[in-house]
Design an enzyme around this catalytic site. Structure first.
Site, PDB file in Angstrom:
ATOM      1  N   MET A 161      39.481 -31.808  40.093  1.00  0.00           N
ATOM      2  CA  MET A 161      38.333 -32.051  39.200  1.00  0.00           C
ATOM      3  C   MET A 161      38.218 -30.906  38.202  1.00  0.00           C
ATOM      4  O   MET A 161      38.387 -29.743  38.559  1.00  0.00           O
ATOM      5  CB  MET A 161      37.043 -32.127  40.018  1.00  0.00           C
ATOM      6  CG  MET A 161      37.091 -33.167  41.118  1.00  0.00           C
ATOM      7  SD  MET A 161      35.499 -33.322  41.933  1.00  0.00           S
ATOM      8  CE  MET A 161      35.939 -34.388  43.312  1.00  0.00           C
ATOM      9  N   ASP A 171      38.613 -45.425  47.549  1.00  0.00           N
ATOM     10  CA  ASP A 171      38.222 -44.020  47.714  1.00  0.00           C
ATOM     11  C   ASP A 171      36.718 -43.859  47.589  1.00  0.00           C
ATOM     12  O   ASP A 171      36.141 -44.168  46.543  1.00  0.00           O
ATOM     13  CB  ASP A 171      38.953 -43.194  46.639  1.00  0.00           C
ATOM     14  CG  ASP A 171      38.700 -41.699  46.740  1.00  0.00           C
ATOM     15  OD1 ASP A 171      38.030 -41.259  47.686  1.00  0.00           O
ATOM     16  OD2 ASP A 171      39.192 -40.973  45.849  1.00  0.00           O
ATOM     17  N   MET A 182      37.594 -46.900  42.897  1.00  0.00           N
ATOM     18  CA  MET A 182      36.561 -45.983  43.402  1.00  0.00           C
ATOM     19  C   MET A 182      35.422 -46.790  44.024  1.00  0.00           C
ATOM     20  O   MET A 182      34.908 -47.721  43.399  1.00  0.00           O
ATOM     21  CB  MET A 182      35.988 -45.114  42.276  1.00  0.00           C
ATOM     22  CG  MET A 182      36.931 -44.072  41.690  1.00  0.00           C
ATOM     23  SD  MET A 182      37.669 -42.901  42.851  1.00  0.00           S
ATOM     24  CE  MET A 182      36.225 -42.159  43.619  1.00  0.00           C
ATOM     25  N   MET A 200      40.887 -36.175  38.447  1.00  0.00           N
ATOM     26  CA  MET A 200      39.613 -36.487  37.783  1.00  0.00           C
ATOM     27  C   MET A 200      39.444 -35.474  36.668  1.00  0.00           C
ATOM     28  O   MET A 200      38.614 -34.564  36.732  1.00  0.00           O
ATOM     29  CB  MET A 200      38.466 -36.426  38.802  1.00  0.00           C
ATOM     30  CG  MET A 200      38.440 -37.637  39.731  1.00  0.00           C
ATOM     31  SD  MET A 200      37.534 -37.347  41.264  1.00  0.00           S
ATOM     32  CE  MET A 200      38.837 -36.614  42.242  1.00  0.00           C
ATOM     33  N   SER A 204      40.896 -36.928  52.555  1.00  0.00           N
ATOM     34  CA  SER A 204      40.596 -36.210  51.317  1.00  0.00           C
ATOM     35  C   SER A 204      40.304 -34.754  51.647  1.00  0.00           C
ATOM     36  O   SER A 204      39.330 -34.447  52.336  1.00  0.00           O
ATOM     37  CB  SER A 204      39.387 -36.833  50.619  1.00  0.00           C
ATOM     38  OG  SER A 204      38.878 -35.904  49.683  1.00  0.00           O
ATOM     39  N   HIS A 232      45.336 -36.617  50.495  1.00  0.00           N
ATOM     40  CA  HIS A 232      44.673 -36.947  49.229  1.00  0.00           C
ATOM     41  C   HIS A 232      44.058 -35.670  48.649  1.00  0.00           C
ATOM     42  O   HIS A 232      43.197 -35.047  49.269  1.00  0.00           O
ATOM     43  CB  HIS A 232      43.598 -38.003  49.486  1.00  0.00           C
ATOM     44  CG  HIS A 232      42.923 -38.510  48.254  1.00  0.00           C
ATOM     45  ND1 HIS A 232      43.468 -39.486  47.448  1.00  0.00           N
ATOM     46  CD2 HIS A 232      41.737 -38.176  47.683  1.00  0.00           C
ATOM     47  CE1 HIS A 232      42.641 -39.747  46.439  1.00  0.00           C
ATOM     48  NE2 HIS A 232      41.580 -38.951  46.556  1.00  0.00           N
TER      49      HIS A 232
END
Ligand code: DX5
Ligand code: ZN
Length: 214
Positions: free
Chosen positions: A35, A173, A135, A66, A6, A31
């Site tokens: 957001m 994740d 998640m 997100m 990530s 990844h």
């Protein structure tokens, strides 16, 4: 186990170089956590940044949205070079229309579920999905503790996909590292996102290889 570092945990001032470093270290996917400060209480980056860093690796770009209205931005992320786009079943966009739009652009669609969302929330869409992302922390920030109690959802989704004969990948994740990945592997996770565990490691290649061994 496939490992997707990530980039949320990288040095954003040299994001391209960090992607190149992860590529050389053996990452399977990149990844990218997008957001909007609305769907989650944090802001990161959008499609223009992804477009600029795209050239630093040929590995699949796994874009985790997100954001409240993913449908509005699918074209932007497709143009930026996303290979996989995941978005939340809890978002405000029409889920079917968003999946269809992602497919239209030749990208693999995935749905994400937050810790308080049951596995069954993705069942109506399962036939159209390439993957489901479970998640294992509340979305928004890196470096949180792994929620092992999310793993039964992985098994539930796997079982449902198998029952229907669907070829589906399960990604997990949040909070995944050397101490927690065995549990994810045991539950049947195919792809693990790892931020802190890879970026804070002294030797990223070694950390990735260690996680891939599961
Ligand atoms: C959290 C993000 C994750 C996060 C993972 O909202 O979706 O991708 O960066 O970071 P770690 O591995 O540190 O929990
Ligand atoms: Zn993520």
């Amino acid at each position: 186990m496939k490992i997707a570092p990530s980039l949320l945990s990288c040095d954003f001032s040299v994001m391209g170089e960090e992607i190149r470093r992860m590529d050389k270290a053996g990452a399977d996917w990149m990844h990218l956590d997008v957001m909007d400060g609305h769907f989650v209480p944090n802001l990161t980056f959008g499609a223009p940044v992804i477009k600029w860093v795209r050239k630093y690796s040929d590995k699949p770009f796994d874009v985790h949205l997100m954001i409240s209205e993913p449908l509005r931005y699918i074209d932007d992320f497709a143009d930026a070079g996303a290979d996989i786009i995941t978005f939340h079943v809890e978002c405000d966009s029409d889920i079917d229309a968003t999946i269809d739009k992602i497919r239209e652009r030749g990208i693999l669609p995935g749905l994400v579920i937050k810790p308080n969302t049951p596995a069954s929330a993705v069942f109506p869409y399962l036939d159209k999905l390439a993957l489901v992302l479970v998640m294992t922390v509340e979305p928004g920030f890196g470096g949180q503790s792994f929620m092992a109690d999310m793993l039964p959802k992985v098994k539930e989704i796997k079982a449902e996909a198998q029952k229907r004969g669907i070829d589906l990948l399960i990604e997990a994740d949040g909070g995944i590292g050397a101490a927690t990945i065995a549990q994810a592997a045991e539950a049947g996770v195919d792809v693990c996102v790892a931020g802190t565990a890879v970026f804070k490691a002294e030797d990223a290649a070694k950390a990735i290889a260690q996680l891939q061994a599961y």
